[in-house]
Design an enzyme around this catalytic site. Sequence first.
Site, PDB file in Angstrom:
ATOM      1  N   HIS A   1       0.847  -1.200   0.000  1.00 37.44           N
ATOM      2  CA  HIS A   1       0.000   0.000   0.000  1.00 37.44           C
ATOM      3  C   HIS A   1       0.884   1.252   0.000  1.00 37.44           C
ATOM      4  O   HIS A   1       1.989   1.229   0.541  1.00 37.44           O
ATOM      5  CB  HIS A   1      -0.939  -0.004   1.208  1.00 37.44           C
ATOM      6  CG  HIS A   1      -2.159  -0.839   0.957  1.00 37.44           C
ATOM      7  ND1 HIS A   1      -3.437  -0.414   1.225  1.00 37.44           N
ATOM      8  CD2 HIS A   1      -2.285  -2.069   0.419  1.00 37.44           C
ATOM      9  CE1 HIS A   1      -4.302  -1.353   0.878  1.00 37.44           C
ATOM     10  NE2 HIS A   1      -3.626  -2.382   0.394  1.00 37.44           N
TER      11      HIS A   1
ATOM     12  N   GLU B   1     -11.054   2.388   1.075  1.00 34.26           N
ATOM     13  CA  GLU B   1     -11.002   3.069   2.366  1.00 34.26           C
ATOM     14  C   GLU B   1     -11.515   4.503   2.268  1.00 34.26           C
ATOM     15  O   GLU B   1     -12.005   5.064   3.239  1.00 34.26           O
ATOM     16  CB  GLU B   1      -9.575   3.060   2.919  1.00 34.26           C
ATOM     17  CG  GLU B   1      -8.613   3.864   2.075  1.00 34.26           C
ATOM     18  CD  GLU B   1      -7.161   3.819   2.555  1.00 34.26           C
ATOM     19  OE1 GLU B   1      -6.884   3.172   3.565  1.00 34.26           O
ATOM     20  OE2 GLU B   1      -6.321   4.456   1.896  1.00 34.26           O
TER      21      GLU B   1
HETATM   22  C1  NOJ Z   1      -3.526   2.937   4.654  1.00 36.22           C
HETATM   23  C2  NOJ Z   1      -3.844   1.673   3.966  1.00 36.22           C
HETATM   24  O1  NOJ Z   1      -4.252   1.873   2.645  1.00 36.22           O
HETATM   25  C3  NOJ Z   1      -4.906   0.961   4.758  1.00 36.22           C
HETATM   26  O2  NOJ Z   1      -5.335  -0.201   4.078  1.00 36.22           O
HETATM   27  C4  NOJ Z   1      -4.386   0.652   6.123  1.00 36.22           C
HETATM   28  O3  NOJ Z   1      -5.437   0.105   6.880  1.00 36.22           O
HETATM   29  C5  NOJ Z   1      -3.880   1.919   6.813  1.00 36.22           C
HETATM   30  N1  NOJ Z   1      -3.014   2.656   5.971  1.00 36.22           N
HETATM   31  C6  NOJ Z   1      -3.125   1.593   8.094  1.00 36.22           C
HETATM   32  O4  NOJ Z   1      -1.932   0.941   7.775  1.00 36.22           O
END
Ligand code: NOJ
Length: 690
Positions: A470, A495
């Site tokens: 990510h 998200e």
């Molecule tokens: C951003 C990421 O895209 C997400 O999937 C993750 O839950 C959070 N950072 C925390 O690491």
Amino acid sequence: MNQKFKLFLLATCLSSSTFAQTNLRISSPDKNISLTIFTSQANQVFYSFTYRKKNVIQPSSIGFALSKPVAQLSYFTVTSVDSSNVDETWKPVWGEVAQIRNHYKELIVRLKDNSSAGLLLNVIFRVFDDGVGFRYEFPTQPSMHHFVVIDEFTQFAMAGDHKAFWQPGDFDSNEFLYNTTKLSEIDAIAAENSEKGIAVTSPIGPDAVQTPLMLKSADGLYINIHEAALVNYPAMNLMLNKKTLVFTSVLVPDAVGSKAFLETPAKTPWRTIIVSDKATDILASKLILNLNEPSKVKNTDWIKPQKFAGMWWEMHTGKATWQKDGGKHGATTERVKQYIDFAAAHKLDGVLVEGWNVSWEDWFGNWKEPVFDFITPYSDYDIGLLSEYAKNKGVKIIMHHETSGSATNYDHWMDTAYRVMKKYGMNAVKTGYVGKIIPRGEHHDGQWMVNHYQRVAEKTAQYKIMLDAHEPVHPTGLHRTFPNWMANEAARGGEFNNFSTGLPPEHNTIMPFTRLMGGPMDFTPGVFHLQLNQFDPARKQLVRTTLSKQLALYVTMYSPLQMAADIPENYNLHLDAFKFIEDVPVDWDDSKILEAEPGDYITIARKEKGKENWFLGAITDENARTLAVTLDFLTPGATYEATIYRDADKTDWQNNPERYTIEKKVLSNKSKLNIRLGAGGGCAISMIKK
Ligand code: NOJ
Ligand code: CA
């Protein structure tokens, strides 16, 4: 097969006196694309090409600025050319199709720079039926060993004021919404507004965009510009001259403002231009994969595409927290057992657990080096017990390594952390790079970080660990070379439904034409509870899709790693709909892009790996529409037990979005579908061969 073919090498043959030196021409195997490379009287080198006689790239120059040796490479003499024809077929370890044809004509143009330095530079062009790729090569040469790229000046001259699907240029993030404007109306600064939930830093300026860039011309061409095989080099952004409609490459700088430190012989990534008069061909293109090197991982038996549940959405929606302090810790032994139970009961292979390790109390935005150690669990998370529990249920826990941008700290911990994973039987990791990068001054998309992501891919491969990154640089097809590097985020993922007004209904109709051109995305589909005030009454917004569209995304957003993003309790209320997520594969023998228009709709059917079953996903933007397709791709004479998951009548993303209708039908290759998709809606179909 690599056979020589006839090359048109015509000297001083153009009628225009401006371009009167060398003129080379090469066409695609099917002759639809015709590429010309020529030098001007001033000895600049230009390339241009047409598709079915329509201009795709107008004469566009190339060049570099270097230091050590200081050199401006703008004027050249062509010293020699070579050509070849390649037609081969290869099998990806996993993917959208079982085999891929790599068919192109190649032209190597060897150049000598006309300055006193006389530096050597080769340009390698590959012309496929669906586009052109070219890269630069700095061969071994006496006067240049180590060298520094200060700038690359690759032009992409557009043939008209195309409609563009673009993200503002940036050095660190690709988590923006897509803007749809004419080229002449691109304004990366104006793209910044609170509705979009993330500030545009626009380090490059108002006229810069990122790749993959999707374009549609007034004369009906679909054009995609990106790069392939981004290795040991910074990512490319594009700066537009709005008067001439010429894009020029902008490389992401390092901490001291240089672009790339290289050693001869050196190769740049491929610059790619995919083109067709059908939008569906863009989504089916394998040009970027074909320009990447074959797998460097020799034994790939351990690499398994998979679906997983996530101790994840409940933190994003405010039910729980990553940190232990505060009394709402998500990753407790008891709660993670529930996820493992759910995964085991519903054919999910893994459970991603975030917030399992200490230090989430103060992890973000500090720009400090060691935040996490990647090996110390919180006291209420019994990693040993859970590993045994998962093993006994046939489920694997997926590790989470959030680095909070400190790549140096992660480099330091990698071996130890991967050994701990193996000790507990884990073989997949999700990494994350939230926040500013350490080494300070480096960017997510610069050469240093590009090399870091590759180091992680190589090291995880040594440990037989699958990788999902990510906040990395935009993918460029490297999953062919490192098939354990299975997915990335590198875009505005699911998200963002939690932030501001969330993702607009058109978002997922643009992503396959942009972000996904470089490789699979861990988008995190499968949200069933679409009103986001479930755990936090202050949140008023809706996820701007219907439930059926969430199912369809498992087909339209290809990834070999797919999360079932919602919490078990929400799935347990709709197990009949969850059946589609249980059944849908993540690895395919074939894919048919049935209909597509960027920004509007996508319909894809895919055939399960090693089986005769087909799965179809159809999605629409904010406009309701009717899915009308013939299933003529099914095996003639065969019948299929189909389950159709569609938006209930009158359902759309704003009205009862969680209502769906499930219908059973027997279908064959003569069947025609006529199914209503509500605004922001979709439809998912499983077709199991009888
Ligand atoms: C951003 C990421 O895209 C997400 O999937 C993750 O839950 C959070 N950072 C925390 O690491
Ligand atoms: Ca639209």
